[in-house]
Scaffold this motif. Structure first.
Motif, PDB file in Angstrom:
ATOM      1  N   ASN A   1      38.263  18.192  65.291  1.00 31.62           N
ATOM      2  CA  ASN A   1      38.184  19.334  64.379  1.00 31.62           C
ATOM      3  C   ASN A   1      36.993  20.185  64.803  1.00 31.62           C
ATOM      4  OD1 ASN A   1      35.750  18.363  63.047  1.00 31.62           O
ATOM      5  ND2 ASN A   1      37.053  16.925  61.933  1.00 31.62           N
ATOM      6  N   PRO A   2      36.794  21.351  64.217  1.00 28.62           N
ATOM      7  CA  PRO A   2      35.684  22.214  64.646  1.00 28.62           C
ATOM      8  C   PRO A   2      34.312  21.558  64.546  1.00 28.62           C
ATOM      9  CG  PRO A   2      37.244  23.469  63.336  1.00 28.62           C
ATOM     10  CD  PRO A   2      37.673  22.036  63.250  1.00 28.62           C
ATOM     11  N   THR A   3      34.110  20.729  63.527  1.00 25.23           N
ATOM     12  CA  THR A   3      32.818  20.056  63.387  1.00 25.23           C
ATOM     13  C   THR A   3      32.581  19.091  64.543  1.00 25.23           C
ATOM     14  OG1 THR A   3      32.984  20.233  60.978  1.00 25.23           O
ATOM     15  CG2 THR A   3      31.405  18.656  61.854  1.00 25.23           C
ATOM     16  N   ILE A   4      33.596  18.335  64.920  1.00 28.50           N
ATOM     17  CA  ILE A   4      33.480  17.390  66.034  1.00 28.50           C
ATOM     18  C   ILE A   4      33.186  18.130  67.338  1.00 28.50           C
ATOM     19  CG2 ILE A   4      34.832  15.816  67.480  1.00 28.50           C
ATOM     20  CD1 ILE A   4      36.184  14.858  64.875  1.00 28.50           C
ATOM     21  N   PHE A   5      33.890  19.236  67.583  1.00 31.64           N
ATOM     22  CA  PHE A   5      33.670  19.977  68.819  1.00 31.64           C
ATOM     23  C   PHE A   5      32.299  20.650  68.833  1.00 31.64           C
ATOM     24  CE2 PHE A   5      38.361  20.161  69.876  1.00 31.64           C
ATOM     25  CZ  PHE A   5      38.212  19.481  71.077  1.00 31.64           C
TER      26      PHE A   5
ATOM     27  N   LEU B   1      39.053  27.456  75.962  1.00 32.82           N
ATOM     28  CA  LEU B   1      39.202  26.808  77.257  1.00 32.82           C
ATOM     29  C   LEU B   1      38.486  25.461  77.304  1.00 32.82           C
ATOM     30  CD1 LEU B   1      38.726  29.939  79.547  1.00 32.82           C
ATOM     31  CD2 LEU B   1      40.855  28.678  79.164  1.00 32.82           C
ATOM     32  N   LEU B   2      37.294  25.398  76.751  1.00 27.64           N
ATOM     33  CA  LEU B   2      36.535  24.154  76.781  1.00 27.64           C
ATOM     34  C   LEU B   2      37.190  23.075  75.927  1.00 27.64           C
ATOM     35  CD1 LEU B   2      32.947  25.663  76.525  1.00 27.64           C
ATOM     36  CD2 LEU B   2      33.843  24.378  78.468  1.00 27.64           C
ATOM     37  N   THR B   3      37.589  23.439  74.717  1.00 26.32           N
ATOM     38  CA  THR B   3      38.192  22.444  73.834  1.00 26.32           C
ATOM     39  C   THR B   3      39.574  22.026  74.342  1.00 26.32           C
ATOM     40  OG1 THR B   3      38.999  24.226  72.375  1.00 26.32           O
ATOM     41  CG2 THR B   3      36.903  23.198  71.796  1.00 26.32           C
ATOM     42  N   ALA B   4      40.336  22.978  74.866  1.00 31.19           N
ATOM     43  CA  ALA B   4      41.650  22.637  75.414  1.00 31.19           C
ATOM     44  C   ALA B   4      41.520  21.702  76.614  1.00 31.19           C
ATOM     45  CB  ALA B   4      42.406  23.897  75.810  1.00 31.19           C
ATOM     46  N   TYR B   5      40.474  21.889  77.419  1.00 33.84           N
ATOM     47  CA  TYR B   5      40.236  21.015  78.569  1.00 33.84           C
ATOM     48  C   TYR B   5      40.039  19.574  78.108  1.00 33.84           C
ATOM     49  CZ  TYR B   5      38.118  19.457  82.997  1.00 33.84           C
ATOM     50  OH  TYR B   5      37.842  18.792  84.169  1.00 33.84           O
ATOM     51  N   ASP B   6      39.199  19.390  77.090  1.00 33.81           N
ATOM     52  CA  ASP B   6      38.959  18.033  76.575  1.00 33.81           C
ATOM     53  C   ASP B   6      40.222  17.427  75.989  1.00 33.81           C
ATOM     54  OD1 ASP B   6      36.356  18.337  77.326  1.00 33.81           O
ATOM     55  OD2 ASP B   6      35.503  18.214  75.317  1.00 33.81           O
ATOM     56  N   VAL B   7      40.955  18.208  75.223  1.00 35.34           N
ATOM     57  CA  VAL B   7      42.165  17.690  74.576  1.00 35.34           C
ATOM     58  C   VAL B   7      43.229  17.358  75.617  1.00 35.34           C
ATOM     59  CG1 VAL B   7      44.078  18.335  73.058  1.00 35.34           C
ATOM     60  CG2 VAL B   7      41.723  18.769  72.347  1.00 35.34           C
TER      61      VAL B   7
ATOM     62  N   GLU C   1      42.719  21.823  66.683  1.00 39.00           N
ATOM     63  CA  GLU C   1      42.873  22.624  65.455  1.00 39.00           C
ATOM     64  C   GLU C   1      42.873  24.116  65.750  1.00 39.00           C
ATOM     65  OE1 GLU C   1      41.349  22.565  60.864  1.00 39.00           O
ATOM     66  OE2 GLU C   1      40.893  20.969  62.280  1.00 39.00           O
ATOM     67  N   VAL C   2      43.722  24.840  65.027  1.00 38.01           N
ATOM     68  CA  VAL C   2      43.697  26.297  65.117  1.00 38.01           C
ATOM     69  C   VAL C   2      42.377  26.817  64.544  1.00 38.01           C
ATOM     70  CG1 VAL C   2      46.209  26.476  64.940  1.00 38.01           C
ATOM     71  CG2 VAL C   2      44.816  26.652  62.867  1.00 38.01           C
ATOM     72  N   ASP C   3      42.037  28.021  64.903  1.00 39.08           N
ATOM     73  CA  ASP C   3      40.812  28.647  64.403  1.00 39.08           C
ATOM     74  C   ASP C   3      40.852  28.671  62.874  1.00 39.08           C
ATOM     75  OD1 ASP C   3      38.773  30.408  63.643  1.00 39.08           O
ATOM     76  OD2 ASP C   3      39.065  31.710  65.368  1.00 39.08           O
TER      77      ASP C   3
ATOM     78  N   LEU D   1      48.413  26.421  76.065  1.00 38.80           N
ATOM     79  CA  LEU D   1      47.205  26.202  76.852  1.00 38.80           C
ATOM     80  C   LEU D   1      47.009  24.729  77.217  1.00 38.80           C
ATOM     81  CD1 LEU D   1      44.696  27.640  78.021  1.00 38.80           C
ATOM     82  CD2 LEU D   1      43.558  27.256  75.828  1.00 38.80           C
ATOM     83  N   VAL D   2      47.216  23.838  76.263  1.00 39.25           N
ATOM     84  CA  VAL D   2      47.060  22.407  76.544  1.00 39.25           C
ATOM     85  C   VAL D   2      48.252  21.893  77.354  1.00 39.25           C
ATOM     86  CG1 VAL D   2      46.835  20.101  75.523  1.00 39.25           C
ATOM     87  CG2 VAL D   2      45.615  22.049  74.517  1.00 39.25           C
TER      88      VAL D   2
END
Length: 369
Positions: A45-49, A79-85, A109-111, A131-132
Motif C-alpha cells: 500500500n502507499p504507506t509500505i512503499f 515505475l519504481l513501485t511497478a518494478y518491485d511488484v 494500489e491505485v493512487d 505496466l506490471v
C-alpha cells in the motif's frame, strides 16, 4: 514447516505478507518466507512503499537513471513501485502455478488521491495492469462509493482486483454486487472467467481501535466489557455474508461458467493494543477460503505461539451480532464508526502518497545536481 502455519493452511487459510520492499526482494528474504513460513501472497500500500522507497540505497541507481531522463515524480513513483511488484510477482509465480492461480498474488494500489473519482480510478487500474504485466497481479481499488463502479469495470475487462478499505457489512454487500456485475460483464464479453480473480479486504484491527476509543469515553462497565470484541465480530459477520452471497443463484451461475469466488481477506491484522494477544486477529478468524495478510511480526508470532484450533468463525455468528447490538445499546454508532474509518483510511493512504512524492522528488532533484 511450522505446525501452526500448517494448521492454518489445512483449514484453507492463505497466508499473505503485508509488506514489500526492494531490500526484501534483493536479499532473498521473500523466498525464505515462502519456504519457511508458508507465505503464498504479498500486499502493498502507499504507506509500505513510502517506507521502502525512503530507506536504504537499493533504489539509488534506478532513481539516478530516472533523474537523468527527466522523469517526473508521478511517473517515477509508478515505475519504481511497478518494478518491485513485477519482481515479487515473478518470485511468487511458482506458487501461483502450483495453486492453479489461487495464490501467488501480489497487490499494487491505485493512487488513493482519486479514490472518489470512478473514471480516474479505472484509468489508474488499467495503467498499472499494463505496466506490471503479470497474470498474478492484483490491482487494489478502495471500496469507496466511487470505487464500486471502477471495480466492476476493471473485472469486466479482465483485471484482477483486490478491493481494499472495507469496514462495513453494508459496503461489503455492495462490493460483492460490484464483483458479480464485473464477472457477468466479463462472461458477456467472452472472457475466461477462471483467469480473473478478486479478494475483498476487510480491515480488522482499526475497527477495535476506533470502537474501543469510543467505549472508553462511555465510562460504563457495559462499555468496558465490549472492548476488543467489535473487530472480530464484524469480520465474522462479513464471512457470514460471504457464505450467503455464494449460495445465491446469481453466483452459482458464474461459478458454473468457471468463475472463482471473491475470497474474504483479513487486512490490518497486526494488534495495536498491547493489552490484547498479538495473534488474536489470526487465531479467532480462521475460516475456509479466507486470506489473512499479516505484518511480519504477526506472522512470526503466529508461528511461535499462535493457537490454531480449527474454524473459529462460523459458530460465532449469533455472538457477533450480539456484540454489534450491544454497541448500539451503550451508545456507539456502528454506522458512524465505519464511516469515519473509511474516510480516515483514504486520507491516511493519500497522506502517505504525498510523503512518498515529496521524498522522491527531493532525491530526483539531488541526483540531477
Amino acid at each position: 514447516m511450522n505446525q501452526n502455519l500448517d494448521r492454518l493452511a489445512d483449514q484453507g487459510v492463505s497466508i499473505w505478507l503485508d509488506d514489500l520492499s526492494r531490500e526484501r526482494l534483493a536479499s532473498g528474504d521473500l523466498e525464505n518466507l515462502i519456504q519457511d513460513l508458508r507465505v503464498v501472497g504479498i500486499t502493498s500500500n502507499p504507506t509500505i512503499f513510502a517506507k521502502a522507497l525512503t530507506a536504504g540505497t537499493r533504489y539509488d541507481e534506478q532513481i539516478g537513471d530516472l533523474a537523468r531522463r527527466g522523469v517526473g515524480v508521478e511517473e517515477a513513483v509508478r515505475l519504481l513501485t511497478a518494478y518491485d511488484v513485477r519482481w515479487a510477482c515473478d518470485v511468487l509465480r511458482p506458487v501461483h502455478e502450483a495453486s492453479d492461480g489461487l495464490d501467488g498474488r501480489v497487490s499494487i494500489e491505485v493512487d488513493p488521491r482519486v479514490a472518489h473519482d470512478t473514471a480516474a480510478t479505472l484509468a489508474e487500474a488499467r495503467a498499472l495492469w499494463w505496466l506490471v504485466d503479470r497474470p498474478n497481479l492484483f490491482v487494489k481499488i478502495p471500496a469507496t462509493v466511487a470505487g464500486l463502479g471502477a471495480i466492476t469495470a476493471a473485472l469486466g475487462e479482465g483485471i484482477s482486483v483486490n478491493v481494499t478499505l472495507i469496514f462495513s457489512l453494508d459496503r461489503y454487500d455492495k462490493v460483492f454486487d460490484a464483483f458479480l456485475d464485473g464477472m457477468e460483464q466479463a462472461r458477456k464479453s467472452g472472457r475466461d472467467l477462471s483467469g480473473i480473480a478478486s479478494v475483498a479486504s476487510f480491515f480488522v484491527s482499526r475497527v477495535d481501535t476506533e470502537v474501543d476509543r469510543r467505549l472508553d469515553r462511555t465510562g460504563s462497565p457495559a462499555g468496558r466489557a465490549l472492548r476488543g470484541k467489535a473487530a472480530i465480530a464484524n469480520a465474522g459477520l462479513a464471512y457470514q455474508h460471504y457464505e450467503q452471497h455464494c449460495a445465491t443463484p446469481r453466483w452459482q451461475a458464474l461459478a458454473a461458467a468457471g468463475a472463482r469466488p471473491q475470497r474474504p481477506l483479513w487486512a490490518s491484522t497486526g494488534v495495536k493494543d498491547p493489552a490484547y494477544d498479538d495473534t488474536r486477529y489470526v487465531d479467532q478468524l480462521v475460516a475456509h477460503g479466507v486470506v489473512n495478510t499479516m505484518p511480519e511480526d504477526t506472522l512470526r508470532a503466529v508461528a511461535d505461539h499462535g493457537r490454531i484450533t480449527g474454524d473459529t468463525v462460523r459458530a460465532e455468528y449469533a455472538a457477533g451480532q450480539r456484540v454489534l447490538d450491544d454497541l448500539r445499546t451503550v451508545g456507539v454508532s456502528y454506522e458512524d464508526v465505519v464511516h469515519v474509518l473509511e474516510d480516515e483510511g483514504v486520507a491516511k493512504f493519500a497522506a502517505s502518497w504525498h510523503d512518498l512524492y515529496q521524498a522522491l522528488e527531493q532525491r530526483l532533484n539531488t541526483k540531477v545536481e
